[in-house]
Design a protein around this motif. Structure first.
Motif, mmCIF file in Angstrom:
data_model
loop_
_atom_site.group_PDB
_atom_site.id
_atom_site.type_symbol
_atom_site.label_atom_id
_atom_site.label_comp_id
_atom_site.label_asym_id
_atom_site.label_seq_id
_atom_site.Cartn_x
_atom_site.Cartn_y
_atom_site.Cartn_z
ATOM 1 N N SER A 1 0.826 -1.218 0.000
ATOM 2 C CA SER A 1 0.000 0.000 0.000
ATOM 3 C C SER A 1 0.856 1.262 0.000
ATOM 4 C CB SER A 1 -0.929 0.002 1.220
ATOM 5 O OG SER A 1 -1.809 -1.102 1.177
ATOM 6 N N ASP A 2 2.007 1.221 0.680
ATOM 7 C CA ASP A 2 2.921 2.374 0.697
ATOM 8 C C ASP A 2 3.457 2.688 -0.699
ATOM 9 O OD1 ASP A 2 2.727 2.770 3.440
ATOM 10 O OD2 ASP A 2 4.438 1.484 3.906
ATOM 11 N N LEU A 3 3.627 1.649 -1.514
ATOM 12 C CA LEU A 3 4.190 1.838 -2.860
ATOM 13 C C LEU A 3 3.133 2.172 -3.904
ATOM 14 C CD1 LEU A 3 6.813 -1.057 -2.886
ATOM 15 C CD2 LEU A 3 7.345 1.381 -3.137
ATOM 16 N N THR A 4 1.910 1.674 -3.712
ATOM 17 C CA THR A 4 0.886 1.875 -4.742
ATOM 18 C C THR A 4 0.291 3.288 -4.739
ATOM 19 O OG1 THR A 4 -0.739 0.787 -3.295
ATOM 20 C CG2 THR A 4 0.277 -0.559 -5.010
ATOM 21 N N VAL A 5 0.796 4.163 -3.870
ATOM 22 C CA VAL A 5 0.422 5.583 -3.968
ATOM 23 C C VAL A 5 1.094 6.222 -5.185
ATOM 24 C CG1 VAL A 5 0.094 5.832 -1.476
ATOM 25 C CG2 VAL A 5 2.321 6.378 -2.465
ATOM 26 N N LEU A 6 2.143 5.584 -5.700
ATOM 27 C CA LEU A 6 2.884 6.111 -6.857
ATOM 28 C C LEU A 6 2.116 5.820 -8.145
ATOM 29 C CD1 LEU A 6 6.434 4.790 -5.829
ATOM 30 C CD2 LEU A 6 5.612 7.158 -5.623
ATOM 31 N N LYS A 7 2.011 6.811 -9.018
ATOM 32 C CA LYS A 7 1.277 6.644 -10.284
ATOM 33 C C LYS A 7 1.971 5.597 -11.160
ATOM 34 C CE LYS A 7 -0.977 9.174 -13.972
ATOM 35 N NZ LYS A 7 -1.275 10.466 -14.600
ATOM 36 N N GLY A 8 1.185 4.635 -11.635
ATOM 37 C CA GLY A 8 1.723 3.574 -12.488
ATOM 38 C C GLY A 8 2.188 2.351 -11.717
ATOM 39 N N VAL A 9 2.178 2.446 -10.379
ATOM 40 C CA VAL A 9 2.618 1.325 -9.548
ATOM 41 C C VAL A 9 1.410 0.634 -8.907
ATOM 42 C CG1 VAL A 9 3.977 0.622 -7.519
ATOM 43 C CG2 VAL A 9 4.857 2.392 -9.064
ATOM 44 N N GLY A 10 1.095 -0.547 -9.400
ATOM 45 C CA GLY A 10 0.042 -1.357 -8.807
ATOM 46 C C GLY A 10 0.672 -2.425 -7.923
ATOM 47 N N PRO A 11 -0.138 -3.326 -7.359
ATOM 48 C CA PRO A 11 0.400 -4.384 -6.500
ATOM 49 C C PRO A 11 1.476 -5.239 -7.173
ATOM 50 C CG PRO A 11 -1.960 -4.224 -6.174
ATOM 51 C CD PRO A 11 -1.624 -3.304 -7.318
ATOM 52 N N ALA A 12 1.348 -5.512 -8.480
ATOM 53 C CA ALA A 12 2.347 -6.356 -9.161
ATOM 54 C C ALA A 12 3.711 -5.669 -9.213
ATOM 55 C CB ALA A 12 1.867 -6.704 -10.568
ATOM 56 N N THR A 13 3.727 -4.379 -9.592
ATOM 57 C CA THR A 13 4.999 -3.646 -9.627
ATOM 58 C C THR A 13 5.547 -3.458 -8.218
ATOM 59 O OG1 THR A 13 4.309 -2.488 -11.632
ATOM 60 C CG2 THR A 13 6.148 -1.527 -10.412
ATOM 61 N N ALA A 14 4.657 -3.171 -7.266
ATOM 62 C CA ALA A 14 5.078 -3.039 -5.864
ATOM 63 C C ALA A 14 5.726 -4.339 -5.392
ATOM 64 C CB ALA A 14 3.887 -2.687 -4.989
ATOM 65 N N SER A 15 5.153 -5.471 -5.804
ATOM 66 C CA SER A 15 5.712 -6.767 -5.389
ATOM 67 C C SER A 15 7.117 -6.968 -5.953
ATOM 68 C CB SER A 15 4.798 -7.918 -5.824
ATOM 69 O OG SER A 15 4.912 -8.187 -7.210
ATOM 70 N N ALA A 16 7.359 -6.458 -7.162
ATOM 71 C CA ALA A 16 8.690 -6.574 -7.761
ATOM 72 C C ALA A 16 9.717 -5.754 -6.976
ATOM 73 C CB ALA A 16 8.657 -6.125 -9.221
ATOM 74 N N VAL A 17 9.305 -4.556 -6.528
ATOM 75 C CA VAL A 17 10.187 -3.709 -5.716
ATOM 76 C C VAL A 17 10.504 -4.415 -4.400
ATOM 77 C CG1 VAL A 17 10.399 -1.514 -4.476
ATOM 78 C CG2 VAL A 17 9.303 -1.565 -6.735
ATOM 79 N N LEU A 18 9.476 -4.934 -3.755
ATOM 80 C CA LEU A 18 9.656 -5.589 -2.453
ATOM 81 C C LEU A 18 10.444 -6.893 -2.578
ATOM 82 C CD1 LEU A 18 6.080 -4.986 -1.008
ATOM 83 C CD2 LEU A 18 8.182 -3.775 -0.375
ATOM 84 N N ALA A 19 10.243 -7.620 -3.671
ATOM 85 C CA ALA A 19 10.967 -8.878 -3.874
ATOM 86 C C ALA A 19 12.460 -8.639 -4.062
ATOM 87 C CB ALA A 19 10.400 -9.627 -5.084
#
Length: 220
Positions: free
Chosen positions: A111-129
């Motif tokens: 949720s902290d990452l999906t505030v960014l435009k263009g970043v959904g849960p899938a992209t957020a998961s890539a950052v966290l992974a």
């Protein structure tokens, strides 16, 4: 390879084939940058993130490169790359710092990452992974299909189900003394699916089908 498979050797084989699957995809799908992008994502980015102690973060150029990797390894969606590439660096830094600090609360970190435009849960998961592969696997279509039987739902709720299943599978595969992370499980599932797809395409290629004359020769 079925998700329920418990044979560690089968998972190890699929995981060890990952680099060659990346190379095959790069050649077959005309994605010349995929090999270098995958090296950046798997090897360089994790080190960069962990060097930034005590408050790790990701930069906009790194997030943009991560997005290129994600789209090259899966479906190409250029608008997402446009959104991410124009994000303010200070905003990206702040959001990613919060996300990394939120772990092991995966829901809050996404949720902290999906505030960014263009970043959904899938992209957020890539950052966290990239930062915490022992907790947060990347939400790839291939692994989602294998673990949940559905790769169309990219919601946070679906990601949490997915992450939970891959965490449990990693523990199961590590019980014999081998070390598997949820991210290893994701890569093995992706690798196996891409291998199956490549084999199917090779069989359908007319160049690989025997001619009628060669069929007759085999009968004689």
């Amino acid at each position: 390879m079925d998700f329920g498979c418990w044979e560690v050797s089968v998972w190890k084989e699929a995981l060890s084939a990952y680099p060659s699957r990346i190379e095959t995809l790069s050649l077959n799908k005309n994605k010349p940058d995929l090999v270098s992008l995958d090296d950046f994502y798997c090897n360089q980015l994790p080190s960069l993130l962990h060097q930034r102690n005590p408050n790790p973060f990701i930069t906009t150029p790194e997030l943009s490169k991560l997005m290129q990797w994600k789209l090259s390894r899966g479906k190409w969606r250029p608008r997402l790359l446009d959104f991410v590439s124009t994000l303010d660096d200070a905003v990206v830094k702040s959001a990613s710092q919060k996300a990394f600090q939120s772990l092991p609360d995966v829901s809050k970190a996404v949720s902290d990452l999906t505030v960014l435009k263009g970043v959904g849960p899938a992209t957020a998961s890539a950052v966290l992974a990239a930062f915490a592969p022992h907790l947060t696997p990347f939400m790839s279509d291939e692994a989602m299909e294998a673990a949940l039987g559905n790769s169309k739902d990219y919601s946070l709720k679906q990601y949490l189900k997915f992450a939970d299943k891959l965490q449990m599978k990693a523990k199961e595969l590590s019980s014999e003394g081998d070390s598997f992370t949820p991210s290893d499980v994701e890569r093995a599932l992706w690798s196996f699916a891409v291998g199956q797809s490549s084999a199917a395409q090779a069989n359908e290629d007319p160049k690989n089908k025997p001619s009628r004359s060669s069929k007759r020769k085999r009968k004689n």
